[in-house]
Design a protein around this motif. Structure first.
Motif, PDB file in Angstrom:
ATOM      1  N   GLU A 341       0.834  -1.215   0.000  1.00  0.00           N
ATOM      2  CA  GLU A 341       0.000   0.000   0.000  1.00  0.00           C
ATOM      3  C   GLU A 341       0.866   1.262   0.000  1.00  0.00           C
ATOM      4  OE1 GLU A 341      -2.696  -0.200   3.338  1.00  0.00           O
ATOM      5  OE2 GLU A 341      -3.461  -2.144   2.648  1.00  0.00           O
ATOM      6  N   MET A 342       1.955   1.211   0.781  1.00  0.00           N
ATOM      7  CA  MET A 342       2.828   2.392   0.874  1.00  0.00           C
ATOM      8  C   MET A 342       3.490   2.706  -0.459  1.00  0.00           C
ATOM      9  SD  MET A 342       5.155   1.745   4.194  1.00  0.00           S
ATOM     10  CE  MET A 342       4.516   1.298   5.779  1.00  0.00           C
ATOM     11  N   ILE A 343       3.960   1.635  -1.131  1.00  0.00           N
ATOM     12  CA  ILE A 343       4.720   1.829  -2.367  1.00  0.00           C
ATOM     13  C   ILE A 343       4.066   1.010  -3.478  1.00  0.00           C
ATOM     14  CG2 ILE A 343       7.021   1.642  -3.412  1.00  0.00           C
ATOM     15  CD1 ILE A 343       8.077   1.588  -0.472  1.00  0.00           C
ATOM     16  N   PRO A 344       3.126   1.583  -4.189  1.00  0.00           N
ATOM     17  CA  PRO A 344       2.427   0.833  -5.230  1.00  0.00           C
ATOM     18  C   PRO A 344       3.424   0.309  -6.276  1.00  0.00           C
ATOM     19  CG  PRO A 344       1.360   2.942  -4.817  1.00  0.00           C
ATOM     20  CD  PRO A 344       2.645   2.969  -4.063  1.00  0.00           C
ATOM     21  N   GLY A 345       3.143  -0.916  -6.752  1.00  0.00           N
ATOM     22  CA  GLY A 345       3.980  -1.487  -7.817  1.00  0.00           C
ATOM     23  C   GLY A 345       5.261  -2.148  -7.316  1.00  0.00           C
ATOM     24  N   VAL A 346       5.498  -2.125  -5.978  1.00  0.00           N
ATOM     25  CA  VAL A 346       6.732  -2.742  -5.474  1.00  0.00           C
ATOM     26  C   VAL A 346       6.605  -4.267  -5.547  1.00  0.00           C
ATOM     27  CG1 VAL A 346       6.003  -2.846  -3.053  1.00  0.00           C
ATOM     28  CG2 VAL A 346       8.414  -2.668  -3.585  1.00  0.00           C
ATOM     29  N   ARG A 347       7.700  -4.930  -5.927  1.00  0.00           N
ATOM     30  CA  ARG A 347       7.652  -6.403  -6.012  1.00  0.00           C
ATOM     31  C   ARG A 347       8.168  -6.971  -4.693  1.00  0.00           C
ATOM     32  NH1 ARG A 347      11.443  -7.411 -10.929  1.00  0.00           N
ATOM     33  NH2 ARG A 347      12.653  -5.989  -9.633  1.00  0.00           N
ATOM     34  N   ILE A 348       7.310  -7.793  -4.049  1.00  0.00           N
ATOM     35  CA  ILE A 348       7.684  -8.283  -2.708  1.00  0.00           C
ATOM     36  C   ILE A 348       7.824  -9.798  -2.707  1.00  0.00           C
ATOM     37  CG2 ILE A 348       6.809  -8.545  -0.330  1.00  0.00           C
ATOM     38  CD1 ILE A 348       5.703  -5.770  -0.509  1.00  0.00           C
ATOM     39  N   ALA A 349       8.864 -10.281  -2.011  1.00  0.00           N
ATOM     40  CA  ALA A 349       9.002 -11.730  -1.811  1.00  0.00           C
ATOM     41  C   ALA A 349       8.975 -11.965  -0.303  1.00  0.00           C
ATOM     42  CB  ALA A 349      10.316 -12.212  -2.393  1.00  0.00           C
ATOM     43  N   ILE A 350       8.477 -13.149   0.092  1.00  0.00           N
ATOM     44  CA  ILE A 350       8.392 -13.449   1.531  1.00  0.00           C
ATOM     45  C   ILE A 350       9.205 -14.703   1.827  1.00  0.00           C
ATOM     46  CG2 ILE A 350       6.824 -14.197   3.391  1.00  0.00           C
ATOM     47  CD1 ILE A 350       4.662 -12.507   2.142  1.00  0.00           C
ATOM     48  N   ALA A 351       9.991 -14.656   2.915  1.00  0.00           N
ATOM     49  CA  ALA A 351      10.793 -15.843   3.272  1.00  0.00           C
ATOM     50  C   ALA A 351      10.792 -16.039   4.779  1.00  0.00           C
ATOM     51  CB  ALA A 351      12.224 -15.659   2.789  1.00  0.00           C
ATOM     52  N   HIS A 352      10.485 -17.268   5.220  1.00  0.00           N
ATOM     53  CA  HIS A 352      10.596 -17.584   6.658  1.00  0.00           C
ATOM     54  C   HIS A 352      10.837 -19.087   6.826  1.00  0.00           C
ATOM     55  CE1 HIS A 352       6.548 -19.245   6.587  1.00  0.00           C
ATOM     56  NE2 HIS A 352       6.157 -18.156   5.942  1.00  0.00           N
ATOM     57  N   GLY A 353      11.248 -19.446   8.026  1.00  0.00           N
ATOM     58  CA  GLY A 353      11.676 -20.828   8.273  1.00  0.00           C
ATOM     59  C   GLY A 353      10.579 -21.879   8.237  1.00  0.00           C
ATOM     60  N   GLN A 354       9.293 -21.456   8.276  1.00  0.00           N
ATOM     61  CA  GLN A 354       8.229 -22.464   8.276  1.00  0.00           C
ATOM     62  C   GLN A 354       7.795 -22.853   6.863  1.00  0.00           C
ATOM     63  OE1 GLN A 354       5.102 -21.098  10.888  1.00  0.00           O
ATOM     64  NE2 GLN A 354       6.539 -20.826  12.584  1.00  0.00           N
ATOM     65  N   THR A 358      12.209 -26.229  -0.262  1.00  0.00           N
ATOM     66  CA  THR A 358      12.412 -25.931  -1.692  1.00  0.00           C
ATOM     67  C   THR A 358      11.785 -24.581  -2.062  1.00  0.00           C
ATOM     68  OG1 THR A 358      10.599 -27.467  -1.962  1.00  0.00           O
ATOM     69  CG2 THR A 358      12.742 -28.198  -2.729  1.00  0.00           C
ATOM     70  N   GLU A 359      10.613 -24.321  -1.472  1.00  0.00           N
ATOM     71  CA  GLU A 359       9.933 -23.047  -1.761  1.00  0.00           C
ATOM     72  C   GLU A 359      10.770 -21.880  -1.239  1.00  0.00           C
ATOM     73  OE1 GLU A 359       5.914 -20.687  -0.397  1.00  0.00           O
ATOM     74  OE2 GLU A 359       5.939 -22.866  -0.125  1.00  0.00           O
ATOM     75  N   LEU A 360      11.307 -22.075  -0.034  1.00  0.00           N
ATOM     76  CA  LEU A 360      12.132 -21.036   0.583  1.00  0.00           C
ATOM     77  C   LEU A 360      13.333 -20.734  -0.311  1.00  0.00           C
ATOM     78  CD1 LEU A 360      13.021 -19.295   3.015  1.00  0.00           C
ATOM     79  CD2 LEU A 360      14.138 -21.301   3.931  1.00  0.00           C
ATOM     80  N   GLU A 361      13.961 -21.831  -0.783  1.00  0.00           N
ATOM     81  CA  GLU A 361      15.170 -21.625  -1.569  1.00  0.00           C
ATOM     82  C   GLU A 361      14.876 -20.965  -2.910  1.00  0.00           C
ATOM     83  OE1 GLU A 361      16.901 -25.486  -1.295  1.00  0.00           O
ATOM     84  OE2 GLU A 361      18.106 -24.882   0.414  1.00  0.00           O
ATOM     85  N   SER A 362      13.737 -21.358  -3.523  1.00  0.00           N
ATOM     86  CA  SER A 362      13.464 -20.705  -4.811  1.00  0.00           C
ATOM     87  C   SER A 362      13.099 -19.227  -4.604  1.00  0.00           C
ATOM     88  CB  SER A 362      12.403 -21.454  -5.622  1.00  0.00           C
ATOM     89  OG  SER A 362      11.371 -21.872  -4.791  1.00  0.00           O
ATOM     90  N   THR A 363      12.445 -18.912  -3.460  1.00  0.00           N
ATOM     91  CA  THR A 363      12.161 -17.497  -3.154  1.00  0.00           C
ATOM     92  C   THR A 363      13.465 -16.720  -3.022  1.00  0.00           C
ATOM     93  OG1 THR A 363      10.230 -18.193  -1.883  1.00  0.00           O
ATOM     94  CG2 THR A 363      11.017 -15.961  -1.497  1.00  0.00           C
ATOM     95  N   MET A 364      14.403 -17.293  -2.269  1.00  0.00           N
ATOM     96  CA  MET A 364      15.696 -16.630  -2.063  1.00  0.00           C
ATOM     97  C   MET A 364      16.400 -16.403  -3.399  1.00  0.00           C
ATOM     98  SD  MET A 364      16.110 -16.040   1.106  1.00  0.00           S
ATOM     99  CE  MET A 364      16.642 -16.559   2.707  1.00  0.00           C
TER     100      MET A 364
END
Length: 658
Positions: A341-354, A358-364
């Motif tokens: 909301e603060m920065i429209p159009g920003v591309r965000i990725a999410i990473a956490h230990g849970q 494989t998903e975590l690594e491809s996000t990274m």
């Protein structure tokens, strides 16, 4: 353990003295200011408050003794391991080739003195016939990888294969790309083995390792699998060994025995430990930042959406990326939504230990390839990620993180010589607890680079020592506190090293004795010379007994001077085995035994003397004086010395022979 209450002054016999009042479970003890040396800080890795002991109980003494025993055992093990390793022979690498010089010249930065020294140490280890086992400790981003690359290149150009082991897939990708890039001009083959390799690709890599086509393989613990065989492995490089599991560590151990090993670690080690282990564990410290690195600007502020927006915007405007770190997984989606909301159009990725690994690594990977602008994550990025484009890190609820975590997190930015920013936010409405406020203040003060080494004295070094010496020792450290533990370890190592009985080439006997073979006993000159040679070459009491029997048999009863000669040799043998290099009179009263041994070694030998002699044998560095022995005749001096030194010989311990 105890708790300091206050410093107070007391009047005694018309003199004012300062005392420290110390709280125990059952009372207060006052310690005079001139005795503060008996106190040490109680620091442990855990956050729990230490339990106070009673003044009247023996619990603390017992705990200390228990730890002292464990520490002594550890010191003995370390020294024995070192002794065994120094007996082994490995591969001696040749001197540097012209390619080596060329590769080192192609390093785009100015190497720091520490980097050069570490490289030099490693090369010296590799060129020696002993297998290398060196640990390189350096702050995050201080150029440990370049040091490893130089070692890898040296191994590969000498025809050996190299395995580079890292704890996470992302790290392996990074090391792989760095090595590939640096080795591009040379006909060297580099492979990567991690979870993103298909079964086909894995098979291919395995095959090329066996045939020797592949010179370097970078990989996760997949490299430790049974199916991985090398044609001629010469060097194993391990990044952040403490992050591997127990089973993996065991496998690493068995790999280590045959090859040169280089371990890299970003967890600092106290300089005191470095010094006391310097004769036992080869270590190099890299404590100077690369010249291109600028200190990270650290901002401490109460949370404000506008500040967050501006900080992210500024980084994105200069073409960079941002880490946004939160303390918990819960609510991570909402936070991402707020940033969108603060920065429209920003591309965000999410990473956490849970997340599934494989998903975590491809996000990274997505993020490190620049396909997202902001990575909203937990402390999963704390160690080992090196993405030069990320030069701003925002940490929400910074008061919830430990000091070492904040330090490690902050070290993730500022790798590329661009001014980096770290924002530590705390909630403004809540009153911060004192401890949390102090922590944040501390991290802000430590903005200069490499301060990890000073800051880490707080809690990272405790962790570093635990990593180096193992889990059991961490428990011992928690029982008596870090400082006292370190003191005990240093004492034990020093004592055991000092317990070694020195090897002397010969023992010179300068007592006023008549010891020779009379001309009328063995008239033939050749026979007499060979008799002298035989006595001089004898290296045991049994041999001397045989020589004496042979002489009686061949030449008749042995005259006194010839008997003395055999006795002198007997004294020589026993004195030499105990590390005495010369025995001579000292004035008319005493006899001196010269020796390079240290006091701990003497303390091991002395208890085997009869009690009444203890006060007569006096150790000072370089010699042991036997008081009063000079008043007897030289024959008697010799008889006594043979008898007394033989008693001591019975106490030669295993360790002393290391």
């Amino acid at each position: 353990s105890l708790f300091i209450v206050k410093l107070s002054s007391l009047m005694m016999n018309n003199e004012t003295r300062e005392y420290l009042a110390i709280q125990y479970a059952d009372g207060i003890l006052r310690i005079a200011a001139d005795q503060f040396g008996v106190l040490s800080r109680f620091r442990t890795a855990s956050d729990q408050k230490p339990e106070l002991h009673k003044l009247s109980s023996k619990v603390w003494e017992k705990t200390k003794n228990k730890v002292r025993k464990a520490v002594k055992k550890l010191a003995v093990d370390l020294l024995q391991l070192y002794a065994q390793r120094s007996q082994q022979t490995g591969f001696s690498y040749p001197q540097d080739s012209s390619w080596q010089e060329e590769l080192e010249e192609s390093f785009p930065y100015q190497p720091t003195p520490d980097q050069l020294k570490a490289t030099q140490d490693i090369k010296r280890d590799m060129e020696s016939p002993r297998p290398m086992d060196r640990l390189v400790c350096g702050d995050v981003g201080f150029g440990k990888t370049e040091v490893a690359i130089r070692a890898i290149f040296k191994a590969v150009t000498a025809g050996k294969q190299v395995a580079f082991l890292a704890p996470t897939t992302i790290l392996t990708q990074q090391h792989y790309h760095t090595i590939k890039e640096r080795f591009a001009p040379y006909p060297l083959q580099v492979g990567l083995l991690n979870r993103f390799r298909t079964a086909e690709e894995r098979k291919e890599i395995q095959k090329r390792l066996v045939t020797g086509e592949l010179d370097v393989v970078v990989g996760t613990h997949a490299l430790l699998g049974k199916e991985i065989k090398f044609k001629d492995l010469g060097l194993l490089v391990i990044d952040e060994e403490q992050r591997f599991g127990v089973n993996q560590k065991e496998k690493i151990k068995s790999l280590k025995t045959q090859v040169d090993v280089l371990t890299l670690s970003a967890t600092p080690i106290p300089r005191t430990l470095y010094m006391s282990l310097s004769g036992i564990r080869e270590m190099s410290l890299i404590t100077t930042p690369p010249p291109s690195r600028r200190p990270i600007k650290t901002h401490l502020a109460s949370y404000d959406p506008e500040t967050v927006r501006t900080a992210i915007r500024q980084e994105l405007d200069r073409g960079g990326q941002v880490f946004y770190v939160v303390p918990r997984v819960e609510g991570i989606e909402e936070i991402s939504g707020k940033i969108r909301e603060m920065i429209p159009g920003v591309r965000i990725a999410i990473a956490h230990g849970q997340m599934p690994e494989t998903e975590l690594e491809s996000t990274m990977l997505t993020f490190s390839n620049g396909e997202a602008d902001v990575l909203v994550c937990t402390t999963i990025i704390e160690s080992g990620l090196d993405i030069p484009r990320v030069n701003t890190i925002l940490i929400e609820d910074a008061q919830k993180f430990g000091l070492s975590q904040l330090y490690q997190l902050r070290g993730r930015v500022g790798r590329a010589g661009i001014q980096a920013h770290a924002w530590l936010f705390y909630p403004h409405q809540s009153r911060l607890q004192d401890a949390a406020r102090q922590r944040l203040r501390a991290i802000q003060e430590f903005t200069q680079l490499g301060s990890g080494y000073q800051l880490a004295m707080r809690d990272m070094e405790i962790r570093g020592v635990g990593n180096l010496l193992g889990a059991e020792q961490s428990g011992q450290m928690d029982a008596i506190g870090f400082d006292l533990y370190m003191e005990m370890l240093q004492e034990s190592i020093k004592e055991i090293q000092g317990q070694e009985i020195p090897k002397v080439d010969d023992t010179q006997i300068d007592l006023n004795l008549t010891a020779f073979i009379p001309a009328d006993y063995i008239p033939d000159l050749d026979q007499k010379m060979s008799a002298y040679r035989l006595v001089a070459a004898a290296d045991s009491q049994d041999e001397l007994t045989l020589i004496a029997a042979e002489w009686s048999d061949r030449y008749g009863t042995i005259p006194k001077p010839a008997q003395q000669l055999i006795r002198v040799m007997e004294l020589k043998l026993v004195a030499k085995s105990l590390g005495f290099s010369r025995i001579k009179p000292e004035g008319k009263q005493h006899v001196l035994l010269e020796t390079p041994m240290e006091e701990p070694a003497w303390n091991l030998l002395k208890p085997n003397l009869p009690e009444h002699l203890h006060s007569r044998f006096v150790y000072t560095p370089g010699k042991v004086t036997v008081r009063g022995l000079g008043t007897l005749s030289a024959d008697k001096q010799m008889d006594h010395l043979i008898e007394w030194l033989s008693k001591m010989q019975g106490s030669l311990p295993e360790v002393a022979l290391v």
